[in-house]
Design a protein around this motif. Structure first.
Motif, short mmCIF file in Angstrom:
data_model
loop_
_atom_site.label_atom_id
_atom_site.label_comp_id
_atom_site.label_asym_id
_atom_site.label_seq_id
_atom_site.Cartn_x
_atom_site.Cartn_y
_atom_site.Cartn_z
N LEU A 1 0.80 -1.23 0.00
CA LEU A 1 0.00 0.00 0.00
C LEU A 1 0.83 1.27 0.00
O LEU A 1 0.50 2.25 -0.66
N LEU A 2 1.91 1.26 0.81
CA LEU A 2 2.60 2.54 1.01
C LEU A 2 4.04 2.31 1.48
O LEU A 2 4.28 1.51 2.37
N ASP A 3 4.96 3.05 0.83
CA ASP A 3 6.35 3.07 1.31
C ASP A 3 6.41 4.09 2.45
O ASP A 3 6.18 5.27 2.23
N LEU A 4 6.69 3.62 3.66
CA LEU A 4 6.65 4.52 4.82
C LEU A 4 7.93 5.34 4.96
O LEU A 4 7.99 6.26 5.80
N GLY A 5 8.94 4.98 4.21
CA GLY A 5 10.19 5.78 4.23
C GLY A 5 10.98 5.63 5.52
O GLY A 5 11.92 6.40 5.75
N ILE A 6 10.62 4.66 6.34
CA ILE A 6 11.41 4.41 7.57
C ILE A 6 12.15 3.08 7.40
O ILE A 6 11.86 2.33 6.48
N GLY A 7 13.11 2.84 8.28
CA GLY A 7 13.86 1.57 8.23
C GLY A 7 14.64 1.42 6.94
O GLY A 7 14.74 0.33 6.39
N LYS A 8 15.20 2.53 6.48
CA LYS A 8 15.94 2.47 5.21
C LYS A 8 17.24 1.67 5.38
O LYS A 8 17.97 1.88 6.35
N CYS A 9 17.48 0.78 4.45
CA CYS A 9 18.72 -0.01 4.48
C CYS A 9 19.00 -0.55 3.08
O CYS A 9 18.22 -0.28 2.16
N LYS A 10 20.11 -1.26 2.95
CA LYS A 10 20.48 -1.85 1.66
C LYS A 10 20.78 -3.32 1.86
O LYS A 10 21.26 -3.70 2.93
N VAL A 11 20.53 -4.12 0.84
CA VAL A 11 21.00 -5.50 0.86
C VAL A 11 22.23 -5.52 -0.03
O VAL A 11 22.17 -5.08 -1.19
N VAL A 12 23.35 -5.98 0.52
CA VAL A 12 24.61 -5.88 -0.22
C VAL A 12 25.36 -7.21 -0.26
O VAL A 12 25.12 -8.11 0.55
N VAL A 13 26.31 -7.26 -1.21
CA VAL A 13 27.33 -8.32 -1.18
C VAL A 13 28.53 -7.69 -0.49
O VAL A 13 28.94 -6.58 -0.84
N GLY A 14 29.06 -8.38 0.52
CA GLY A 14 30.23 -7.86 1.23
C GLY A 14 31.30 -8.92 1.33
O GLY A 14 31.02 -10.11 1.30
N SER A 15 32.54 -8.43 1.46
CA SER A 15 33.66 -9.38 1.58
C SER A 15 34.78 -8.72 2.39
O SER A 15 34.77 -7.50 2.58
N PRO A 16 35.76 -9.52 2.84
CA PRO A 16 36.85 -8.95 3.63
C PRO A 16 37.52 -7.77 2.91
O PRO A 16 37.76 -7.83 1.69
N LYS A 17 37.80 -6.74 3.67
CA LYS A 17 38.29 -5.46 3.16
C LYS A 17 39.45 -5.57 2.17
O LYS A 17 39.48 -4.90 1.16
N TYR A 18 40.40 -6.44 2.48
CA TYR A 18 41.61 -6.47 1.67
C TYR A 18 41.62 -7.59 0.63
O TYR A 18 42.62 -7.84 -0.02
N ASN A 19 40.49 -8.26 0.47
CA ASN A 19 40.41 -9.35 -0.54
C ASN A 19 39.66 -8.87 -1.77
O ASN A 19 38.73 -8.07 -1.66
N ILE A 20 40.06 -9.39 -2.90
CA ILE A 20 39.27 -9.16 -4.11
C ILE A 20 38.51 -10.46 -4.36
O ILE A 20 39.11 -11.55 -4.27
N ILE A 21 37.21 -10.35 -4.62
CA ILE A 21 36.44 -11.58 -4.82
C ILE A 21 36.97 -12.30 -6.06
O ILE A 21 37.07 -11.70 -7.14
N ASP A 22 37.30 -13.58 -5.88
CA ASP A 22 37.78 -14.39 -7.00
C ASP A 22 36.57 -14.98 -7.72
O ASP A 22 36.05 -16.02 -7.34
N THR A 23 36.15 -14.27 -8.77
CA THR A 23 34.93 -14.71 -9.47
C THR A 23 35.18 -15.96 -10.32
O THR A 23 34.25 -16.53 -10.87
N THR A 24 36.46 -16.37 -10.42
CA THR A 24 36.76 -17.57 -11.23
C THR A 24 36.72 -18.82 -10.35
O THR A 24 36.84 -19.94 -10.84
N LYS A 25 36.61 -18.62 -9.04
CA LYS A 25 36.52 -19.75 -8.10
C LYS A 25 35.35 -20.65 -8.51
O LYS A 25 34.27 -20.14 -8.82
N PRO A 26 35.53 -21.96 -8.52
CA PRO A 26 34.44 -22.83 -9.00
C PRO A 26 33.15 -22.66 -8.20
O PRO A 26 32.06 -22.69 -8.75
N LEU A 27 33.29 -22.46 -6.90
CA LEU A 27 32.08 -22.33 -6.08
C LEU A 27 32.34 -21.30 -4.98
O LEU A 27 33.05 -21.58 -4.02
N LEU A 28 31.75 -20.13 -5.18
CA LEU A 28 31.92 -19.06 -4.19
C LEU A 28 31.00 -19.35 -3.00
O LEU A 28 29.81 -19.61 -3.19
N LYS A 29 31.55 -19.31 -1.79
CA LYS A 29 30.73 -19.57 -0.60
C LYS A 29 30.10 -18.27 -0.11
O LYS A 29 30.82 -17.30 0.17
#
Ligand code: PRP
Length: 214
Positions: free
Chosen positions: A88-116
């Motif tokens: 019915l209505l976006d109340l504009g409260i509880g604003k947040c984001k859903v994100v992909v996050g990883s350790p600060k100094y790592n680059i995600i290895d997208t070639t890894k066969p199975l990312l956990k």
């Protein structure tokens, strides 16, 4: 402020936790009274209103089963449970984001066969990585998601970020924003049909309130 007087009973499921206070405050304004849950009570009645205090993820369950006519729930939760409720209505409260996050100094290895991927939002995570044609192993957790990469349980996480401090304090960075979320007023479709006037009056008053027209 126009105080609502309902003809029919309306039950509203409110989420415990972060948005509890702000969603309760909105209803206190349109009811013109304090709404209190005494001690450990999970129900509070005021005239034709009945308020239920439930877990955030359970709000759609109560509304879908018509144990509650209305609910307040984050868009992220609605997307995760793929609910068919009337938004019915976006109340504009509880604003947040859903994100992909990883350790600060790592680059995600997208070639890894199975990312956990550790997450409590299994469906959102699955469809996000499927849309990128990435093979992932989803590890379902119920909380403290940010711990998973630190102890080697996962390579990345999919989680909710509000202030960003939990990720920061656990040495994680945001790699990608999957979606933006805020709290919505939702209705059971059958309740909406049976109690249309009441539900629309509540939605309209909340809309006026959040747009500062009252
Ligand atoms: C959520 C989310 C993060 C945190 C993010 O958890 O899963 O852990 O909030 O908030 P921030 O960006 O403001 O730091 P919640 O507090 O709901 O607890 P949980 O870990 O038990 O799910």
């Amino acid at each position: 402020m126009h105080i609502i007087n309902l003809q029919k009973n309306i039950t509203i499921a409110l989420p415990k936790g972060r948005i509890a206070t702000s969603s309760l405050a909105l209803f206190e304004k349109i009811c013109g009274t304090d709404i209190k849950f005494n001690d450990r009570k999970l129900v509070s009645d005021y005239k034709k209103f009945r308020f239920l205090l439930v877990r955030n993820q359970d709000v759609p369950v109560y509304v879908e089963h018509q144990a509650s006519d209305l609910g307040i729930v984050g868009l992220d939760v609605l997307e995760e449970c793929n609910s068919k409720l009337v938004r019915l209505l976006d109340l504009g409260i509880g604003k947040c984001k859903v994100v992909v996050g990883s350790p600060k100094y790592n680059i995600i290895d997208t070639t890894k066969p199975l990312l956990k991927v550790a997450t409590k939002m299994v469906n959102i995570a699955k469809s996000h990585f499927a849309s990128q044609a990435m093979a992932v192993e989803i590890i379902k957790l119920y909380g403290s998601i940010e711990l998973a990469p630190f102890v080697g349980l996962s390579d990345v996480i999919v989680d909710v970020v509000e202030t960003g401090s939990t990720m920061k304090q656990n040495a994680l960075k945001i790699d990608e924003i999957i979606m933006h979320s805020s709290a919505y007023l939702v209705a059971n479709p059958y309740s909406f049909y049976k109690k249309r006037a009441e539900i629309l009056a509540i939605s309209e008053q909340l809309s006026l309130l959040i747009n500062h027209k009252e």
